[in-house]
Scaffold this active site. Structure first.
Site, PDB file in Angstrom:
ATOM      1  N   CYS A 178       0.861  -1.184   0.000  1.00  0.00           N
ATOM      2  CA  CYS A 178       0.000   0.000   0.000  1.00  0.00           C
ATOM      3  C   CYS A 178       0.893   1.228   0.000  1.00  0.00           C
ATOM      4  O   CYS A 178       1.675   1.435   0.937  1.00  0.00           O
ATOM      5  CB  CYS A 178      -0.924   0.009   1.214  1.00  0.00           C
ATOM      6  SG  CYS A 178      -1.946   1.493   1.319  1.00  0.00           S
ATOM      7  N   GLN A 299      -5.749  12.212  13.942  1.00  0.00           N
ATOM      8  CA  GLN A 299      -5.646  12.441  12.505  1.00  0.00           C
ATOM      9  C   GLN A 299      -4.685  11.418  11.897  1.00  0.00           C
ATOM     10  O   GLN A 299      -3.643  11.117  12.480  1.00  0.00           O
ATOM     11  CB  GLN A 299      -5.148  13.857  12.220  1.00  0.00           C
ATOM     12  CG  GLN A 299      -6.142  14.944  12.582  1.00  0.00           C
ATOM     13  CD  GLN A 299      -7.316  15.022  11.617  1.00  0.00           C
ATOM     14  OE1 GLN A 299      -7.414  14.257  10.669  1.00  0.00           O
ATOM     15  NE2 GLN A 299      -8.220  15.950  11.865  1.00  0.00           N
ATOM     16  N   CYS A 431     -14.701  17.746   7.781  1.00  0.00           N
ATOM     17  CA  CYS A 431     -14.306  16.617   6.935  1.00  0.00           C
ATOM     18  C   CYS A 431     -15.427  16.228   5.979  1.00  0.00           C
ATOM     19  O   CYS A 431     -15.373  15.170   5.358  1.00  0.00           O
ATOM     20  CB  CYS A 431     -13.881  15.422   7.790  1.00  0.00           C
ATOM     21  SG  CYS A 431     -15.135  14.851   8.947  1.00  0.00           S
TER      22      CYS A 431
END
EC number: 2.1.1.190
Length: 475
Positions: A178, A299, A431
């Site tokens: 990834c 975060q 967000c």
């Protein structure tokens, strides 16, 4: 299947030009209107084309057909866009984690900025007085939190799949790396496959959560101090055998990771091996160190979080005599830096566990005298609730995706009843641009505020996630 769906697989040879990109990174094109549509002054059918970008001339294959629109995948790109990029990840297009690797990073940022401005204009009916310069940082290896799914495919494929879900499906992507995870974690994915495959509860371990803390001292010559701390939380739905425990300990020792287990609900998460360790991130500008547990909300992008906090506090223009409220404060990410600037800060959080962590972090940083915390449901707020918090010159709000509608409505009520309790300035970190725009409409049209500035933070490169920050001032 939804009513009106027509699953098809029709190759369309007639080229079409893509006009814009939607938030799912699908190219949007429109067919020429039929004679009947033209007679009724209607536009042609909309086609959502996966893999196509604005300005591109493409052919496509229709995969789903409805009366008003069709969904398709790109078949051939006859004229590529100048901002088309080569995806870095082998799983791109299958894995649902990233949707925009085929789009140049500058174009990604521009698209997110357009989404924010369009939602403010069309939903809130407001135009910001100032558009802030977009904030960006590293575009790869930035993600320090992730929740990976695991599925046993040993009967058919002889392996276990560990990864993100495929786009909008329940299937787990077949991924061996990834590119948005730090390299040392990405390199672990094949090893985690082998580990889970060897466990007796291979069918009862559906999830692995990753949380990465900053090194104790990134500049140190001591490798133990200069390496990031990595915790893996295994969701074990059955008890481990002695052999399973031995495998997990050996894996932790070999790869220098910290293993936690979650046998039931989130309250059962506990360290398994080793029993001691510390996850933390730092905000050097404010001399803050933030310990956290793998289950705590933080975060995912440490670098951009530093920039986010710095900009928010600068825009808030806190004075040494100010009292500040930090709503949805979490573990104190904004509260403690604010306490370095303000006379007093009250952080309010809905979850008891995060409130307790915030209090602990205030003590850890020597700020318990300036930062206090309380637990309260911020989705059940009235004007009386806000009045009970006491007056404050500055507010900071960082709600989850559903936004802060009740709080905004309470401010609108106070605007008519007791306006002296309203803060002079609010910085709102969002967000979700749609719930943000809804809340902007309330604050600007009902609560007596003006939208002074707005801008995006590219917190999640290569995804369609739009993080933004806006500033309100009393009109």
């Amino acid at each position: 299947m939804h009513r009106g769906d027509k699953p098809v697989n029709i190759e369309v040879a007639e080229p079409i030009t893509v006009e814009v990109l939607d938030l799912d990174a699908q190219g949007i094109a429109r067919l020429a209107p039929s004679e009947e549509e033209a007679a009724q002054d209607q536009s042609g059918k909309v086609i959502f084309i996966k893999g196509a970008l604005p300005t591109e001339l493409v052919t496509y294959t229709v995969t789903s057909d409805k009366s008003r629109f069709s969904k398709a995948k790109v078949r051939e790109i006859l004229k590529p866009a100048v901002f088309r990029a080569e995806p870095k990840c082998a799983a791109f297009g299958i894995c649902g984690g990233c949707t925009m690797q085929h789009l140049d990073i500058r174009a990604q940022v521009a698209m997110k900025q357009r989404v924010l401005e369009d939602d403010l204009q069309h939903i809130a009916k407001v135009k910001s007085e100032e558009i802030l310069c977009p904030m960006g940082g590293p575009t790869w290896e930035y993600r320090h939190r992730a929740r990976l799914s695991a599925v046993n495919r040993s009967i058919k494929k002889g392996t276990v799949l560990i990864g993100f879900h495929e786009g909008k499906s329940g299937y787990v992507a077949d991924m061996l790396a990834c590119e948005i995870l730090p390299k040392h974690v990405s390199d672990l994915l094949p090893e985690m496959r082998k580990l889970v495959m060897g466990l007796s509860i291979v069918d009862r371990m559906p999830q692995i959560e990753i949380a990465i803390g900053e090194p104790e001292d990134a500049q140190s010559d001591d490798p133990q101090k200069s390496k990031p701390v990595t915790a893996l939380v295994f969701r074990n739905l059955k008890p481990l055998t002695t052999e399973d425990e031995q495998l997990l300990r050996a894996f932790a020792d070999q790869h220098e990771v910290w293993i936690w287990l979650q046998p039931k609900g989130i309250e059962t998460i506990a360290p398994f091996y080793p029993l001691t360790g510390k996850l933390c991130y730092r905000l050097p500008e404010f001399e803050i160190e933030m310990p956290f547990k793998p289950c705590d909300f933080t975060q995912v992008n440490h670098m951009m979080n530093r920039a986010l906090v710095s900009r928010a506090i600068r825009l808030l223009e806190v004075q040494p005599t100010d009292r500040v409220l930090d709503l949805f404060c979490g573990i104190g990410n904004f509260t403690l830096p604010l306490a370095r600037k303000a006379k007093q800060v009250l952080g309010i959080e809905g979850l008891e566990s995060l409130t307790a962590r915030a209090k602990s972090n205030a003590q850890h940083n020597g700020l318990s005298d300036k930062a206090s915390f309380m637990q309260s449901d911020l989705f059940e707020v009235t004007s009386e609730t806000v009045a009970s918090w006491g007056g404050a010159e500055r507010w900071l709000m960082d709600p989850p995706r559903k936004g802060a509608m009740d709080i905004c409505k309470a401010l609108a009520e106070l605007h008519l009843q007791q306006s002296d309790l309203l803060p002079e300035r609010i910085v709102y970190v969002s967000c979700n641009p749609k719930t943000l725009a809804r809340d902007v409409e309330i604050l600007c049209h009902q609560a007596g505020y003006r939208l002074s500035s707005a801008g995006i933070i590219n917190m999640f490169p290569h995804t369609s996630h739009v993080e933004s920050m806006v500033v309100f001032d009393r009109a």
